[in-house]
Motif scaffolding. Structure first.
Motif, PDB file in Angstrom:
ATOM      1  N   LEU A   6      -8.743 -34.732  22.735  1.00 53.51           N
ATOM      2  CA  LEU A   6      -7.857 -35.851  22.420  1.00 53.51           C
ATOM      3  C   LEU A   6      -8.007 -36.977  23.430  1.00 53.51           C
ATOM      4  CD1 LEU A   6      -4.536 -34.001  21.471  1.00 53.51           C
ATOM      5  CD2 LEU A   6      -6.611 -34.350  20.111  1.00 53.51           C
ATOM      6  N   GLY A   7      -8.611 -36.687  24.556  1.00 50.74           N
ATOM      7  CA  GLY A   7      -8.804 -37.659  25.621  1.00 50.74           C
ATOM      8  C   GLY A   7      -9.056 -36.937  26.920  1.00 50.74           C
ATOM      9  N   SER A   8      -9.865 -37.537  27.792  1.00 48.21           N
ATOM     10  CA  SER A   8     -10.230 -36.861  29.037  1.00 48.21           C
ATOM     11  C   SER A   8     -10.395 -37.880  30.152  1.00 48.21           C
ATOM     12  CB  SER A   8     -11.547 -36.086  28.839  1.00 48.21           C
ATOM     13  OG  SER A   8     -11.942 -35.441  30.030  1.00 48.21           O
ATOM     14  N   GLY A   9      -9.639 -37.682  31.232  1.00 49.44           N
ATOM     15  CA  GLY A   9      -9.719 -38.582  32.374  1.00 49.44           C
ATOM     16  C   GLY A   9      -8.424 -38.570  33.159  1.00 49.44           C
ATOM     17  N   SER A  10      -8.344 -39.416  34.157  1.00 47.46           N
ATOM     18  CA  SER A  10      -7.194 -39.409  35.063  1.00 47.46           C
ATOM     19  C   SER A  10      -5.915 -39.906  34.399  1.00 47.46           C
ATOM     20  CB  SER A  10      -7.500 -40.262  36.297  1.00 47.46           C
ATOM     21  OG  SER A  10      -7.775 -41.604  35.922  1.00 47.46           O
ATOM     22  N   GLU A  11      -6.013 -40.515  33.207  1.00 44.10           N
ATOM     23  CA  GLU A  11      -4.826 -41.016  32.516  1.00 44.10           C
ATOM     24  C   GLU A  11      -4.258 -40.019  31.515  1.00 44.10           C
ATOM     25  OE1 GLU A  11      -5.882 -44.763  30.815  1.00 44.10           O
ATOM     26  OE2 GLU A  11      -6.617 -45.555  32.726  1.00 44.10           O
ATOM     27  N   GLY A  12      -4.900 -38.874  31.350  1.00 48.06           N
ATOM     28  CA  GLY A  12      -4.403 -37.863  30.437  1.00 48.06           C
ATOM     29  C   GLY A  12      -5.505 -37.014  29.860  1.00 48.06           C
ATOM     30  N   ASN A  13      -5.174 -35.724  29.606  1.00 45.85           N
ATOM     31  CA  ASN A  13      -6.155 -34.773  29.100  1.00 45.85           C
ATOM     32  C   ASN A  13      -5.518 -33.848  28.076  1.00 45.85           C
ATOM     33  OD1 ASN A  13      -8.663 -34.928  31.167  1.00 45.85           O
ATOM     34  ND2 ASN A  13      -6.746 -35.225  32.276  1.00 45.85           N
ATOM     35  N   ALA A  14      -6.271 -33.547  27.023  1.00 44.17           N
ATOM     36  CA  ALA A  14      -5.876 -32.524  26.052  1.00 44.17           C
ATOM     37  C   ALA A  14      -7.102 -32.190  25.218  1.00 44.17           C
ATOM     38  CB  ALA A  14      -4.740 -32.996  25.156  1.00 44.17           C
ATOM     39  N   LEU A  15      -7.253 -30.914  24.903  1.00 43.08           N
ATOM     40  CA  LEU A  15      -8.372 -30.435  24.105  1.00 43.08           C
ATOM     41  C   LEU A  15      -7.843 -29.389  23.137  1.00 43.08           C
ATOM     42  CD1 LEU A  15     -11.969 -29.806  25.132  1.00 43.08           C
ATOM     43  CD2 LEU A  15     -10.750 -27.840  24.209  1.00 43.08           C
ATOM     44  N   VAL A  36       0.899 -37.115  19.480  1.00 40.22           N
ATOM     45  CA  VAL A  36       0.966 -37.031  18.019  1.00 40.22           C
ATOM     46  C   VAL A  36      -0.087 -37.940  17.394  1.00 40.22           C
ATOM     47  CG1 VAL A  36       2.406 -37.486  15.991  1.00 40.22           C
ATOM     48  CG2 VAL A  36       3.390 -36.365  18.000  1.00 40.22           C
ATOM     49  N   ARG A  37      -0.228 -39.145  17.936  1.00 43.79           N
ATOM     50  CA  ARG A  37      -1.228 -40.083  17.409  1.00 43.79           C
ATOM     51  C   ARG A  37      -2.644 -39.547  17.600  1.00 43.79           C
ATOM     52  NH1 ARG A  37      -4.623 -43.578  19.577  1.00 43.79           N
ATOM     53  NH2 ARG A  37      -3.795 -43.248  21.695  1.00 43.79           N
ATOM     54  N   ARG A  38      -2.917 -38.979  18.748  1.00 47.99           N
ATOM     55  CA  ARG A  38      -4.250 -38.465  19.029  1.00 47.99           C
ATOM     56  C   ARG A  38      -4.561 -37.237  18.165  1.00 47.99           C
ATOM     57  NH1 ARG A  38      -6.544 -40.233  24.150  1.00 47.99           N
ATOM     58  NH2 ARG A  38      -5.248 -41.891  25.018  1.00 47.99           N
ATOM     59  N   LEU A  39      -3.564 -36.399  17.924  1.00 49.09           N
ATOM     60  CA  LEU A  39      -3.765 -35.275  17.007  1.00 49.09           C
ATOM     61  C   LEU A  39      -4.074 -35.776  15.599  1.00 49.09           C
ATOM     62  CD1 LEU A  39      -0.904 -32.853  18.126  1.00 49.09           C
ATOM     63  CD2 LEU A  39      -3.348 -32.345  18.202  1.00 49.09           C
ATOM     64  N   ALA A  40      -3.353 -36.788  15.152  1.00 53.25           N
ATOM     65  CA  ALA A  40      -3.575 -37.337  13.811  1.00 53.25           C
ATOM     66  C   ALA A  40      -4.996 -37.867  13.665  1.00 53.25           C
ATOM     67  CB  ALA A  40      -2.564 -38.436  13.523  1.00 53.25           C
ATOM     68  N   ALA A  41      -5.553 -38.410  14.753  1.00 50.97           N
ATOM     69  CA  ALA A  41      -6.928 -38.906  14.711  1.00 50.97           C
ATOM     70  C   ALA A  41      -7.932 -37.777  14.484  1.00 50.97           C
ATOM     71  CB  ALA A  41      -7.258 -39.646  16.002  1.00 50.97           C
ATOM     72  N   LYS A  42      -7.523 -36.545  14.786  1.00 51.59           N
ATOM     73  CA  LYS A  42      -8.355 -35.368  14.516  1.00 51.59           C
ATOM     74  C   LYS A  42      -7.900 -34.635  13.258  1.00 51.59           C
ATOM     75  CE  LYS A  42     -10.072 -36.291  18.586  1.00 51.59           C
ATOM     76  NZ  LYS A  42     -11.189 -37.245  18.673  1.00 51.59           N
ATOM     77  N   ALA A  43      -7.079 -35.313  12.442  1.00 49.86           N
ATOM     78  CA  ALA A  43      -6.571 -34.762  11.187  1.00 49.86           C
ATOM     79  C   ALA A  43      -5.684 -33.539  11.421  1.00 49.86           C
ATOM     80  CB  ALA A  43      -7.702 -34.427  10.221  1.00 49.86           C
ATOM     81  N   LEU A  44      -4.873 -33.576  12.492  1.00 50.23           N
ATOM     82  CA  LEU A  44      -3.950 -32.488  12.816  1.00 50.23           C
ATOM     83  C   LEU A  44      -2.531 -33.006  12.916  1.00 50.23           C
ATOM     84  CD1 LEU A  44      -5.897 -30.619  15.670  1.00 50.23           C
ATOM     85  CD2 LEU A  44      -5.676 -29.899  13.277  1.00 50.23           C
ATOM     86  N   LEU A  45      -1.590 -32.150  12.564  1.00 46.63           N
ATOM     87  CA  LEU A  45      -0.180 -32.403  12.774  1.00 46.63           C
ATOM     88  C   LEU A  45       0.292 -31.608  13.989  1.00 46.63           C
ATOM     89  CD1 LEU A  45       1.083 -32.017   9.098  1.00 46.63           C
ATOM     90  CD2 LEU A  45       0.807 -34.164  10.366  1.00 46.63           C
ATOM     91  N   PRO A  46       1.355 -32.028  14.653  1.00 45.72           N
ATOM     92  CA  PRO A  46       1.876 -31.233  15.779  1.00 45.72           C
ATOM     93  C   PRO A  46       2.158 -29.792  15.391  1.00 45.72           C
ATOM     94  CG  PRO A  46       2.936 -33.374  15.711  1.00 45.72           C
ATOM     95  CD  PRO A  46       2.115 -33.277  14.466  1.00 45.72           C
ATOM     96  N   GLU A  47       2.644 -29.580  14.166  1.00 45.07           N
ATOM     97  CA  GLU A  47       2.958 -28.239  13.704  1.00 45.07           C
ATOM     98  C   GLU A  47       1.727 -27.353  13.547  1.00 45.07           C
ATOM     99  OE1 GLU A  47       6.090 -31.109  12.500  1.00 45.07           O
ATOM    100  OE2 GLU A  47       3.908 -31.052  12.301  1.00 45.07           O
ATOM    101  N   ASP A  48       0.546 -27.954  13.571  1.00 42.74           N
ATOM    102  CA  ASP A  48      -0.686 -27.171  13.478  1.00 42.74           C
ATOM    103  C   ASP A  48      -1.029 -26.467  14.791  1.00 42.74           C
ATOM    104  OD1 ASP A  48      -1.177 -27.941  10.818  1.00 42.74           O
ATOM    105  OD2 ASP A  48      -2.193 -29.775  11.460  1.00 42.74           O
TER     106      ASP A  48
END
Length: 257
Positions: A6-15, A36-48
């Motif tokens: 979902l993003g990688s670097g000193s401003e935030g990380n999630a995979l 939530v926005r970054r998950l949606a960009a990968k076609a995922l919902l938080p509930e997933d």
């Protein structure tokens, strides 16, 4: 098995790692809406998302975990040392689990193998994820390699590997000298050449995907990072990809050729 950043670097990380019907988020360093926005960009919902697994307590890895967990009822896993620092945010979390840095465990269809790393945190770990056939190794936020790290990552089918900085760019940067020492020290972050040296010690015969991660915006470039890794495997830099701060990288899938 497939995985995406979902993003990688000193401003935030999630995979996100997905096997069958199980999805695990590794770290959650973005705010609630941004996650939530970054998950949606990968076609995922938080509930997933079935679980959040945390590497360490630095805010760019754990800053959004508590709010996301509470909002969507998602259990969180971390080491005892990380929990000791994070406990002030743990009120009303649906479920929090302690993991041992040397003991494998499973969440749904995903095998999780933690391993300790040298970094300036309370009890930092990184992970190898498996589905019984394929193995994904993740190594960021580590100041130096160890024999145990190399043993854990050897023979992986995919590898997300920190290439935080270029040594010359860091030396010439406007960063204060103390910060430079912290970044480049044994408990800081891997530079491009250190990442390449680590890669050269691994069995890479199964490697399908190699992604450079946690690149500094100020002290590195994707070109420098990928060139260093390419020199180890004897291929061109365009064989690899890198995880960006803005949108990470899209889904990578592990499969039989």
């Amino acid at each position: 098995m497939r995985f995406a950043s979902l993003g990688s670097g000193s401003e935030g990380n999630a995979l996100v790692v997905e096997v069958g019907r199980t999805r695990i988020m590794l770290d959650c360093g973005f705010g609630l809406r941004d996650t939530v926005r970054r998950l949606a960009a990968k076609a995922l919902l938080p509930e997933d998302v079935d679980a959040i697994v945390i590497t360490h307590e630095h805010s760019d890895h754990i800053g959004g975990a508590a709010r996301f967990s509470r909002k969507y009822g998602i259990p969180v896993w971390m080491t005892r040392g990380t929990l000791a620092v994070f406990c002030n945010q743990c009120a009303h979390l649906p479920e929090i689990n302690e993991l041992d840095s040397h003991t494998a465990f499973a969440i749904g269809d995903i095998e999780i193998h933690p391993f300790p790393v040298p970094h300036d945190a309370r009890e930092p770990v990184q992970f190898v994820f498996g589905d019984g056939v394929y193995r994904l190794g993740v190594l960021t936020d580590v100041g130096a390699s160890t024999a145990h790290i190399e043993a854990m990552l050897s023979g992986c089918d995919a590898l997300v590997l920190e290439c935080n900085h270029d040594r010359d760019l860091l030396d010439k940067s406007a960063y204060p000298s103390g910060l430079k020492r912290r970044i480049s020290g044994r408990f800081g972050h891997l530079d491009n050449q250190a990442a390449a040296a680590l890669l050269s010690k691994l069995d890479n015969t199964r490697l399908q995907h190699l992604v450079a991660a946690h690149l500094s915006k100020h002290n590195n470039t994707p070109q420098l990072a990928l060139q260093a890794l390419a020199g180890v495997l004897g291929c061109t830099p365009d064989w690899f990809s890198h995880a960006s701060q803005d949108d990470g990288f899209d889904w990578r899938e592990l499969r039989t050729a």
